[in-house]
Enzyme design. Structure first.
Site, PDB file in Angstrom:
ATOM      1  N   LYS A  65       0.827  -1.212   0.000  1.00 34.10           N
ATOM      2  CA  LYS A  65       0.000   0.000   0.000  1.00 34.10           C
ATOM      3  C   LYS A  65       0.860   1.260   0.000  1.00 34.10           C
ATOM      4  O   LYS A  65       0.622   2.186  -0.765  1.00 34.10           O
ATOM      5  CB  LYS A  65      -0.927   0.040   1.230  1.00 34.10           C
ATOM      6  CG  LYS A  65      -1.914  -1.096   1.317  1.00 34.10           C
ATOM      7  CD  LYS A  65      -2.889  -0.907   2.469  1.00 34.10           C
ATOM      8  CE  LYS A  65      -2.259  -0.861   3.842  1.00 34.10           C
ATOM      9  NZ  LYS A  65      -1.656  -2.147   4.281  1.00 34.10           N
ATOM     10  N   ARG A  84      -9.813   0.755   8.596  1.00 30.21           N
ATOM     11  CA  ARG A  84      -9.474  -0.626   8.954  1.00 30.21           C
ATOM     12  C   ARG A  84     -10.603  -1.300   9.700  1.00 30.21           C
ATOM     13  O   ARG A  84     -10.480  -2.466  10.061  1.00 30.21           O
ATOM     14  CB  ARG A  84      -8.231  -0.618   9.842  1.00 30.21           C
ATOM     15  CG  ARG A  84      -6.917  -0.823   9.080  1.00 30.21           C
ATOM     16  CD  ARG A  84      -5.823  -0.748  10.118  1.00 30.21           C
ATOM     17  NE  ARG A  84      -4.607  -1.406   9.782  1.00 30.21           N
ATOM     18  CZ  ARG A  84      -3.529  -0.795   9.294  1.00 30.21           C
ATOM     19  NH1 ARG A  84      -3.596   0.482   8.961  1.00 30.21           N
ATOM     20  NH2 ARG A  84      -2.421  -1.453   9.110  1.00 30.21           N
ATOM     21  N   ARG A 113      12.046  -5.517   4.992  1.00 30.04           N
ATOM     22  CA  ARG A 113      11.794  -4.138   4.567  1.00 30.04           C
ATOM     23  C   ARG A 113      12.393  -3.124   5.535  1.00 30.04           C
ATOM     24  O   ARG A 113      12.498  -3.358   6.736  1.00 30.04           O
ATOM     25  CB  ARG A 113      10.306  -3.882   4.319  1.00 30.04           C
ATOM     26  CG  ARG A 113       9.487  -3.405   5.467  1.00 30.04           C
ATOM     27  CD  ARG A 113       8.079  -3.024   5.010  1.00 30.04           C
ATOM     28  NE  ARG A 113       7.155  -3.036   6.117  1.00 30.04           N
ATOM     29  CZ  ARG A 113       5.848  -2.844   5.999  1.00 30.04           C
ATOM     30  NH1 ARG A 113       5.302  -2.641   4.820  1.00 30.04           N
ATOM     31  NH2 ARG A 113       5.087  -2.845   7.066  1.00 30.04           N
ATOM     32  N   ARG A 173      11.101  -1.450  10.969  1.00 30.32           N
ATOM     33  CA  ARG A 173      10.004  -1.174  11.903  1.00 30.32           C
ATOM     34  C   ARG A 173       9.937  -2.225  13.007  1.00 30.32           C
ATOM     35  O   ARG A 173      10.055  -3.416  12.736  1.00 30.32           O
ATOM     36  CB  ARG A 173       8.667  -1.145  11.145  1.00 30.32           C
ATOM     37  CG  ARG A 173       8.405   0.202  10.487  1.00 30.32           C
ATOM     38  CD  ARG A 173       7.215   0.173   9.590  1.00 30.32           C
ATOM     39  NE  ARG A 173       6.017  -0.389  10.199  1.00 30.32           N
ATOM     40  CZ  ARG A 173       4.816  -0.386   9.616  1.00 30.32           C
ATOM     41  NH1 ARG A 173       4.680   0.170   8.415  1.00 30.32           N
ATOM     42  NH2 ARG A 173       3.779  -0.917  10.197  1.00 30.32           N
ATOM     43  N   ARG A 233      -0.988  -8.958  13.038  1.00 30.54           N
ATOM     44  CA  ARG A 233      -1.552  -7.871  12.216  1.00 30.54           C
ATOM     45  C   ARG A 233      -2.348  -8.435  11.044  1.00 30.54           C
ATOM     46  O   ARG A 233      -3.386  -7.908  10.666  1.00 30.54           O
ATOM     47  CB  ARG A 233      -0.427  -6.957  11.713  1.00 30.54           C
ATOM     48  CG  ARG A 233       0.183  -6.115  12.831  1.00 30.54           C
ATOM     49  CD  ARG A 233       1.585  -5.657  12.502  1.00 30.54           C
ATOM     50  NE  ARG A 233       1.636  -4.709  11.411  1.00 30.54           N
ATOM     51  CZ  ARG A 233       2.752  -4.470  10.697  1.00 30.54           C
ATOM     52  NH1 ARG A 233       3.866  -5.100  10.979  1.00 30.54           N
ATOM     53  NH2 ARG A 233       2.729  -3.595   9.739  1.00 30.54           N
TER      54      ARG A 233
END
Ligand code: AMP
Length: 207
Positions: free
Chosen positions: A13, A86, A120, A150, A161
């Site tokens: 996203k 969400r 990432r 992160r 998640r």
């Protein structure tokens, strides 16, 4: 034009949003980025969000909706909502505040997003996302900001998640399906191909 990106964490996203906002000159509204900014700045909102984010849980609706409402006051032209809504109540709240032209669902299985998120890195300054497999530098190629991994991109939190995403997905999709706004795109593809599929959908909205 106002567009929403929904998709599990790691579905691309943020990467797609960066390209799409440039192309259509839209404002990028990423609730995840806004929460992380607040955490960095040590605001009350940031302190509250941290506990939820570390556990992979959703921050309460009232907090998120208030934050987005405030952001929209400074919005210009169109907006691209990334990581919001969400929940069903976030979705219905947003539809009361603004018109939506399209909702793009980026579909990606858990195995794919896990592999992406474990490798990432994100720019501290502009939020650009990199894969450590493809990009070896520790600084952003756009703005020079420092890249970091992160803290919620760890295997257990990723799983949590993803499950939270699946739990609320059906209800969110229903809200937008009823309004004929939902488009599903396979996110297991190259960045360029995914962008092409999205721009084909959005270009049709502009005519
Ligand atoms: P993201 O950067 O979109 O992956 O979001 C990171 C974390 O921020 C999520 O796992 C949630 O804890 C929180 N968060 C971001 N956006 C929302 C939202 N719209 N509603 C509730 N929590 C959110």
């Amino acid at each position: 034009m106002n567009v929403i990106f929904i998709g599990p964490p790691g579905s691309g996203k943020g990467t797609m949003a960066a390209r799409i906002v440039k192309r259509y000159e839209m404002m990028h509204i990423s609730t995840g980025d806004m929460l992380r900014e607040n955490m960095r700045a040590g605001t009350d909102l940031g302190k509250l969000a941290q506990g939820y984010i570390d556990k992979g849980q959703l921050v309460p609706d009232a907090v998120i909706i208030g934050m987005v409402e405030k952001k929209l006051l400074e919005s210009y032209g169109g907006a691209l909502f990334d990581g919001f809504p969400r929940t069903e109540s976030q979705a219905t709240a947003l539809l009361k505040i603004t018109d939506i032209d399209a909702v793009i669902e980026l579909e990606a299985p858990l195995e794919l997003v896990t592999a992406r998120m474990l490798t990432r890195k994100v720019c501290r300054k502009c939020g650009k996302v990199f894969s450590t497999k493809l990009y070896k530098d520790n600084f952003c190629d756009e703005c020079g900001g420092e890249l970091y991994h992160r803290s919620d991109d760890e295997i257990e939190t990723i799983k949590a998640r993803y499950m939270v995403y699946l739990e609320t997905l059906g209800n969110i999709k229903k809200v937008f399906e009823e309004r004929h706004l939902l488009y599903t795109v396979d996110a297991d593809d190259t960045v360029d191909s995914i962008e092409k599929k999205i721009t084909e959908i959005l270009d049709r909205k502009l005519v």
